[in-house]
Design a protein around this motif. Structure first.
Motif, mmCIF file in Angstrom:
data_model
loop_
_atom_site.group_PDB
_atom_site.id
_atom_site.type_symbol
_atom_site.label_atom_id
_atom_site.label_comp_id
_atom_site.label_asym_id
_atom_site.label_seq_id
_atom_site.Cartn_x
_atom_site.Cartn_y
_atom_site.Cartn_z
ATOM 1 N N PRO A 21 46.093 34.190 47.851
ATOM 2 C CA PRO A 21 46.537 35.572 47.720
ATOM 3 C C PRO A 21 46.516 36.269 49.074
ATOM 4 C CG PRO A 21 44.375 35.271 46.723
ATOM 5 C CD PRO A 21 44.870 33.925 47.143
ATOM 6 N N THR A 22 47.425 37.200 49.264
ATOM 7 C CA THR A 22 47.546 37.891 50.544
ATOM 8 C C THR A 22 46.498 38.970 50.718
ATOM 9 O OG1 THR A 22 49.090 39.484 49.610
ATOM 10 C CG2 THR A 22 50.034 37.508 50.622
ATOM 11 N N GLY A 23 45.800 39.355 49.645
ATOM 12 C CA GLY A 23 44.804 40.410 49.752
ATOM 13 C C GLY A 23 45.346 41.769 49.352
ATOM 14 N N THR A 24 46.640 41.865 49.134
ATOM 15 C CA THR A 24 47.233 43.128 48.689
ATOM 16 C C THR A 24 47.758 42.944 47.268
ATOM 17 O OG1 THR A 24 49.346 42.516 49.651
ATOM 18 C CG2 THR A 24 47.899 43.834 51.018
ATOM 19 N N PRO A 25 47.533 43.950 46.392
ATOM 20 C CA PRO A 25 48.033 43.826 45.023
ATOM 21 C C PRO A 25 49.542 43.942 44.960
ATOM 22 C CG PRO A 25 47.022 45.965 45.353
ATOM 23 C CD PRO A 25 46.803 45.181 46.605
ATOM 24 N N GLU A 26 50.119 43.373 43.920
ATOM 25 C CA GLU A 26 51.555 43.483 43.718
ATOM 26 C C GLU A 26 51.903 44.927 43.379
ATOM 27 O OE1 GLU A 26 53.683 40.582 41.938
ATOM 28 O OE2 GLU A 26 52.380 38.954 42.538
ATOM 29 N N PRO A 27 53.119 45.378 43.670
ATOM 30 C CA PRO A 27 53.496 46.760 43.379
ATOM 31 C C PRO A 27 53.400 47.125 41.899
ATOM 32 C CG PRO A 27 55.137 45.718 44.786
ATOM 33 C CD PRO A 27 54.176 44.656 44.369
ATOM 34 N N THR A 28 53.527 46.122 41.006
ATOM 35 C CA THR A 28 53.473 46.400 39.569
ATOM 36 C C THR A 28 52.067 46.263 39.000
ATOM 37 O OG1 THR A 28 54.031 44.102 39.121
ATOM 38 C CG2 THR A 28 55.854 45.671 39.225
ATOM 39 N N ALA A 29 51.076 45.917 39.825
ATOM 40 C CA ALA A 29 49.706 45.734 39.343
ATOM 41 C C ALA A 29 49.121 47.080 38.922
ATOM 42 C CB ALA A 29 48.847 45.110 40.429
ATOM 43 N N GLN A 30 48.348 47.069 37.828
ATOM 44 C CA GLN A 30 47.733 48.290 37.321
ATOM 45 C C GLN A 30 46.257 48.044 37.103
ATOM 46 O OE1 GLN A 30 49.793 49.560 33.849
ATOM 47 N NE2 GLN A 30 51.722 49.801 34.893
ATOM 48 N N ARG A 31 45.455 49.104 37.221
ATOM 49 C CA ARG A 31 44.011 48.988 37.037
ATOM 50 C C ARG A 31 43.491 50.284 36.454
ATOM 51 N NH1 ARG A 31 40.177 45.256 39.861
ATOM 52 N NH2 ARG A 31 38.536 45.411 38.320
ATOM 53 N N ASN A 32 42.602 50.183 35.503
ATOM 54 C CA ASN A 32 41.989 51.350 34.907
ATOM 55 C C ASN A 32 40.565 51.439 35.431
ATOM 56 O OD1 ASN A 32 40.842 53.316 33.325
ATOM 57 N ND2 ASN A 32 41.748 52.579 31.431
ATOM 58 N N PHE A 33 40.272 52.461 36.236
ATOM 59 C CA PHE A 33 38.946 52.601 36.818
ATOM 60 C C PHE A 33 37.959 53.246 35.845
ATOM 61 C CE2 PHE A 33 41.804 52.510 40.473
ATOM 62 C CZ PHE A 33 41.265 51.426 41.143
ATOM 63 N N THR A 34 38.450 53.963 34.830
ATOM 64 C CA THR A 34 37.574 54.612 33.857
ATOM 65 C C THR A 34 36.969 53.601 32.901
ATOM 66 O OG1 THR A 34 39.036 56.530 33.956
ATOM 67 C CG2 THR A 34 37.459 56.470 32.172
ATOM 68 N N ASP A 35 37.793 52.698 32.359
ATOM 69 C CA ASP A 35 37.325 51.669 31.429
ATOM 70 C C ASP A 35 37.955 50.343 31.820
ATOM 71 O OD1 ASP A 35 36.310 50.223 29.350
ATOM 72 O OD2 ASP A 35 37.452 51.226 27.787
ATOM 73 N N PRO A 36 37.296 49.560 32.695
ATOM 74 C CA PRO A 36 37.906 48.316 33.182
ATOM 75 C C PRO A 36 38.095 47.248 32.119
ATOM 76 C CG PRO A 36 35.689 48.566 34.054
ATOM 77 C CD PRO A 36 36.013 49.824 33.316
ATOM 78 N N GLU A 37 37.409 47.356 30.961
ATOM 79 C CA GLU A 37 37.569 46.353 29.910
ATOM 80 C C GLU A 37 38.798 46.618 29.042
ATOM 81 O OE1 GLU A 37 34.067 45.752 27.643
ATOM 82 O OE2 GLU A 37 32.861 45.221 29.384
ATOM 83 N N SER A 38 39.383 47.811 29.120
ATOM 84 C CA SER A 38 40.566 48.107 28.302
ATOM 85 C C SER A 38 41.810 47.500 28.944
ATOM 86 C CB SER A 38 40.740 49.610 28.136
ATOM 87 O OG SER A 38 41.048 50.219 29.368
ATOM 88 N N ARG A 39 42.826 47.303 28.130
ATOM 89 C CA ARG A 39 44.078 46.689 28.582
ATOM 90 C C ARG A 39 45.259 47.493 28.063
ATOM 91 N NH1 ARG A 39 40.951 44.687 31.418
ATOM 92 N NH2 ARG A 39 40.144 42.594 31.372
ATOM 93 N N ILE A 40 46.416 47.245 28.630
ATOM 94 C CA ILE A 40 47.642 47.859 28.135
ATOM 95 C C ILE A 40 48.118 47.016 26.961
ATOM 96 C CG2 ILE A 40 50.015 48.451 28.682
ATOM 97 C CD1 ILE A 40 49.094 48.872 31.573
ATOM 98 N N MET A 41 48.238 47.656 25.787
ATOM 99 C CA MET A 41 48.640 46.955 24.573
ATOM 100 C C MET A 41 49.836 47.663 23.948
ATOM 101 S SD MET A 41 45.035 46.143 22.755
ATOM 102 C CE MET A 41 43.813 45.138 23.520
ATOM 103 N N VAL A 42 50.529 46.936 23.104
ATOM 104 C CA VAL A 42 51.680 47.492 22.414
ATOM 105 C C VAL A 42 51.196 48.187 21.143
ATOM 106 C CG1 VAL A 42 53.887 46.984 21.322
ATOM 107 C CG2 VAL A 42 53.165 45.679 23.311
ATOM 108 N N GLY A 43 51.562 49.454 20.991
ATOM 109 C CA GLY A 43 51.225 50.211 19.791
ATOM 110 C C GLY A 43 52.488 50.568 19.022
ATOM 111 N N ARG A 44 52.334 51.368 17.993
ATOM 112 C CA ARG A 44 53.503 51.786 17.195
ATOM 113 C C ARG A 44 54.508 52.582 18.009
ATOM 114 N NH1 ARG A 44 50.713 54.798 12.521
ATOM 115 N NH2 ARG A 44 48.793 53.844 13.165
ATOM 116 N N ASN A 45 54.004 53.378 18.946
ATOM 117 C CA ASN A 45 54.877 54.264 19.721
ATOM 118 C C ASN A 45 55.075 53.784 21.153
ATOM 119 O OD1 ASN A 45 55.001 55.972 17.493
ATOM 120 N ND2 ASN A 45 53.145 57.036 18.119
ATOM 121 N N GLY A 46 54.941 52.506 21.395
ATOM 122 C CA GLY A 46 55.127 51.967 22.737
ATOM 123 C C GLY A 46 53.831 51.394 23.271
ATOM 124 N N PHE A 47 53.654 51.435 24.576
ATOM 125 C CA PHE A 47 52.480 50.872 25.222
ATOM 126 C C PHE A 47 51.368 51.917 25.304
ATOM 127 C CE2 PHE A 47 56.000 48.336 26.775
ATOM 128 C CZ PHE A 47 55.511 47.057 26.575
#
Length: 69
Positions: A21-47
Motif C-alpha cells: 500500500p502507498t500509505g494514502t487512502p483511496e479517494p472513495t475510502a470512508q471511515r466512521n470515527f464515532t463508531d468504528p465497528e459500524s458499517r455502511i449497510m443497505v436499508g429500506r431507504n438506501g444506504f
C-alpha cells in the motif's frame, strides 16, 4: 506460504511480488470515527450507517444477559 527446504530454510516465493500500500487512502475510502465497528449497510431507504446487533437472552427469566454491536 512456501514450504521449507529439507535443511529448514524457507524456499523462495514464486510469482510477482505483492503490491504494497502507498500509505494514502483511496479517494472513495470512508471511515466512521464515532463508531468504528459500524458499517455502511443497505436499508429500506438506501444506504445507512449501522451495525448488526447481537444479543444473548435468558429465556427462563426473559432478560438480556449480553449484547454486542
Amino acid at each position: 506460504m512456501p514450504s521449507p527446504k529439507a535443511d529448514g530454510t524457507p524456499s523462495k516465493r514464486s510469482g510477482p511480488k505483492p503490491k504494497r500500500p502507498t500509505g494514502t487512502p483511496e479517494p472513495t475510502a470512508q471511515r466512521n470515527f464515532t463508531d468504528p465497528e459500524s458499517r455502511i449497510m443497505v436499508g429500506r431507504n438506501g444506504f445507512i450507517q449501522a451495525c448488526n446487533g447481537q444479543a444473548a437472552v435468558d429465556g427462563k427469566h426473559q432478560i438480556i444477559v449480553a449484547h454486542r454491536c
